[in-house]
Motif scaffolding. Sequence first.
Motif, short mmCIF file in Angstrom:
data_model
loop_
_atom_site.label_atom_id
_atom_site.label_comp_id
_atom_site.label_asym_id
_atom_site.label_seq_id
_atom_site.Cartn_x
_atom_site.Cartn_y
_atom_site.Cartn_z
N LEU A 1 32.25 42.97 38.68
CA LEU A 1 32.63 41.57 38.51
C LEU A 1 32.68 41.13 37.04
N PRO A 2 31.69 41.48 36.20
CA PRO A 2 31.87 41.14 34.78
C PRO A 2 33.07 41.85 34.15
N ALA A 3 33.31 43.11 34.55
CA ALA A 3 34.47 43.83 34.02
C ALA A 3 35.77 43.18 34.49
N LEU A 4 35.77 42.65 35.71
CA LEU A 4 36.96 41.96 36.22
C LEU A 4 37.26 40.73 35.38
N GLY A 5 36.24 39.96 35.04
CA GLY A 5 36.46 38.78 34.20
C GLY A 5 37.06 39.13 32.85
N VAL A 6 36.59 40.23 32.25
CA VAL A 6 37.13 40.66 30.95
C VAL A 6 38.58 41.09 31.10
N SER A 7 38.87 41.90 32.14
CA SER A 7 40.23 42.40 32.32
C SER A 7 41.20 41.27 32.63
N VAL A 8 40.80 40.32 33.45
CA VAL A 8 41.68 39.19 33.76
C VAL A 8 41.99 38.39 32.50
N THR A 9 40.99 38.23 31.64
CA THR A 9 41.22 37.52 30.37
C THR A 9 42.24 38.26 29.51
N VAL A 10 42.06 39.57 29.37
CA VAL A 10 42.98 40.35 28.53
C VAL A 10 44.37 40.38 29.16
N MET A 11 44.45 40.58 30.47
CA MET A 11 45.76 40.62 31.13
C MET A 11 46.46 39.27 31.07
N GLY A 12 45.69 38.19 31.22
CA GLY A 12 46.30 36.87 31.09
C GLY A 12 46.87 36.63 29.70
N ALA A 13 46.13 37.04 28.67
CA ALA A 13 46.64 36.91 27.31
C ALA A 13 47.87 37.78 27.11
N ALA A 14 47.87 38.99 27.68
CA ALA A 14 49.03 39.87 27.56
C ALA A 14 50.24 39.28 28.26
N LEU A 15 50.03 38.68 29.43
CA LEU A 15 51.15 38.06 30.13
C LEU A 15 51.69 36.86 29.34
N ILE B 1 56.31 44.12 35.67
CA ILE B 1 55.64 44.00 34.38
C ILE B 1 54.13 43.82 34.58
N ALA B 2 53.75 43.07 35.62
CA ALA B 2 52.32 42.90 35.92
C ALA B 2 51.67 44.24 36.25
N VAL B 3 52.38 45.09 36.99
CA VAL B 3 51.85 46.42 37.30
C VAL B 3 51.71 47.24 36.02
N SER B 4 52.71 47.14 35.12
CA SER B 4 52.63 47.90 33.88
C SER B 4 51.47 47.42 33.02
N ILE B 5 51.22 46.10 33.01
CA ILE B 5 50.07 45.58 32.27
C ILE B 5 48.77 46.08 32.89
N THR B 6 48.71 46.14 34.21
CA THR B 6 47.52 46.66 34.88
C THR B 6 47.26 48.10 34.50
N GLY B 7 48.33 48.92 34.50
CA GLY B 7 48.15 50.31 34.10
C GLY B 7 47.80 50.45 32.63
N ALA B 8 48.38 49.59 31.78
CA ALA B 8 48.08 49.66 30.35
C ALA B 8 46.64 49.30 30.05
N ALA B 9 45.99 48.57 30.96
CA ALA B 9 44.60 48.17 30.71
C ALA B 9 43.70 49.39 30.56
N VAL B 10 44.00 50.49 31.25
CA VAL B 10 43.15 51.68 31.16
C VAL B 10 43.16 52.21 29.73
N ALA B 11 44.35 52.35 29.15
CA ALA B 11 44.45 52.90 27.79
C ALA B 11 43.97 51.91 26.75
N VAL B 12 44.42 50.66 26.86
CA VAL B 12 44.11 49.68 25.82
C VAL B 12 42.62 49.36 25.80
N GLU B 13 42.00 49.21 26.96
CA GLU B 13 40.57 48.92 26.98
C GLU B 13 39.77 50.11 26.46
N THR B 14 40.26 51.31 26.68
CA THR B 14 39.57 52.49 26.14
C THR B 14 39.70 52.54 24.63
#
Length: 589
Positions: A95-109, A241-254
């Motif tokens: 759940l904390p990781a979800l909040g971080v990812s949603v924030t980053v994905m929202g900014a990316a969108l 594009i949302a799917v691509s952002i979701t997949g990009a989260a693995v690389a970018v967050e790493t």
Amino acid sequence: MRALRAVLARTAILAAVLAAIGFLPWIADRDPALTVLRARYPGRLATPETLEAIRAEIGIDAGPVPLLRDWFGGLVRGDLGTSWITGEPVAETVLPALGVSVTVMGAALAVTVAIAAAACFPSLLRAAEGKSGRPSGVAIAALVALPSFLIATLGIAVFATWLGLLPTYGFDTPAHLVLPALAMGLPGGGVLARLGRDAIGQSAGEDWVRQWRSAGYGRARIVRGLLRRALPPILPQVAIIAVSITGAAVAVETIFAIPGLGRTALDAADAQDLPLLQACIAILIALGFVGGVATRAAARRMSGPALADSAVPFSPPAPGGRGRRLAWIAATAGPLLIAVAIGLTRTADTVDTGARLAGPSWVHPLGTDALGRDVLARLGHGALWTVGAAVAACALAYLVALALGFAPRLAHPLAEAVNSFPEAIAGILVVVAIGRGQLGAVVAITAVSWPPLAAHAAELVAQARAAGHLEARRALGAGPVWMLRRHILPLVAGPLASHAGMRLPGIALGIASLGFLGLGAGPESPEWGASLANSLPYLERAPLATLAPAAAMIAMSLAVMALIAPGRSVRRRSLSSGPARIGPRSARR
């Protein structure tokens, strides 16, 4: 009805993926009990009795069916399970990781929408005023060609390391959000800008625009009408594009050490923590799934069911006319081919610790890496690793698509469902199942590369079967096998092969991205993605070791994109004439 079938297909794929993860303890190349033993009890010996006790403790001694039943039952109750490694509830990590990812994905969108709006606004004003013009496609071509992990690497090099304007790692302040959001949002912004320009160009050529202008309607009124007409075909592509952002989260967050779902999933796969991996992947895929449903519903609400599933035909942006395109190809492909040819004549594995991280010289024109190996040599040999694996994945995807093309009722639902499956997650699952290596990267990229080819193959087969001369052959007594071998297959195989060749650069970048994440070729291989990952920590001391493979991937993508792009920047064709649908992954590349 079609939307319901798409939702059911995606739900079935998600359930199948979660079930496949549940079977991983029985098909993985490592015993999960041994992994849990080393993580929880590092001092205990791996005796058969100890391993059996751990299997009973984590619940895999009863078999996969009870494990899956308990996991799905807990999911219905809101219980994500317990981590095998830490013994803590998975929800406390996810759940904390979800909040971080949603924030980053929202900014990316938000970056994606801002880039598309800035690129489309001039075209919209010109169309409202009745002016014609062909905007340059160089900037958009660059955005479309650059994957997120390359943009992240360049962002670290320019804005963090050399200029010192932005922080590199962590997620503590709003400034830490800038580079990750740009890395994840810029490629989608380029795609959306191209689609928006095409949609505006198509809408501007329709009769109602000229009638409104002749009637004296103001520019603002025409702009609103153009937006209402152009947006519905584009909105379904926001799901891609949302799917691509979701997949990009693995690389970018790493890369940026962001404690989000992507990085957590990668760590869980490496540790074989299956409950945590299941939860992360389920949420990542669900985010793309929800985004797809929401955008399709918005498109249907704006335009009605007739246009809800339509889309503008997407063509890769070209840098200009034929002469400019040839110059563009020569400027990008020429230096790359020369560097690869020279690099292949050198030895890529010679270690010279006395010359480690050396600058450019006559002996080493591009310097050396952290082990003193020649960067130019590794660039040349890495082309064989990256492009060779991409050719293998492309050939396998071609064969799968060719076979599924003759079963359109199966091909279309599968293609739409796999469309919501990012390649990074496929790489994670393959690594857990068969281990790290180039073979796993080829399998993972093949698994997510066939959908657009299969959709195209199904359309080609339908067109071939409807040809008039085939009816005459059937009337003369030609059998189905003879018709298939002599007429239908030749009409399908050639165009499908051309389509597969167009997707080769995107597949090569997918191979490189898995190598960059450590899910593909080993760290000692010269593969471009692995070389980029190994040299990134030494960016400040030896920048060419990092920039050489990055520049090679960028040059390859831009050269092929200019080669296959049509000469016109905007296709002016009315939506009422029935635009061809975009393939499920064509926007993502």
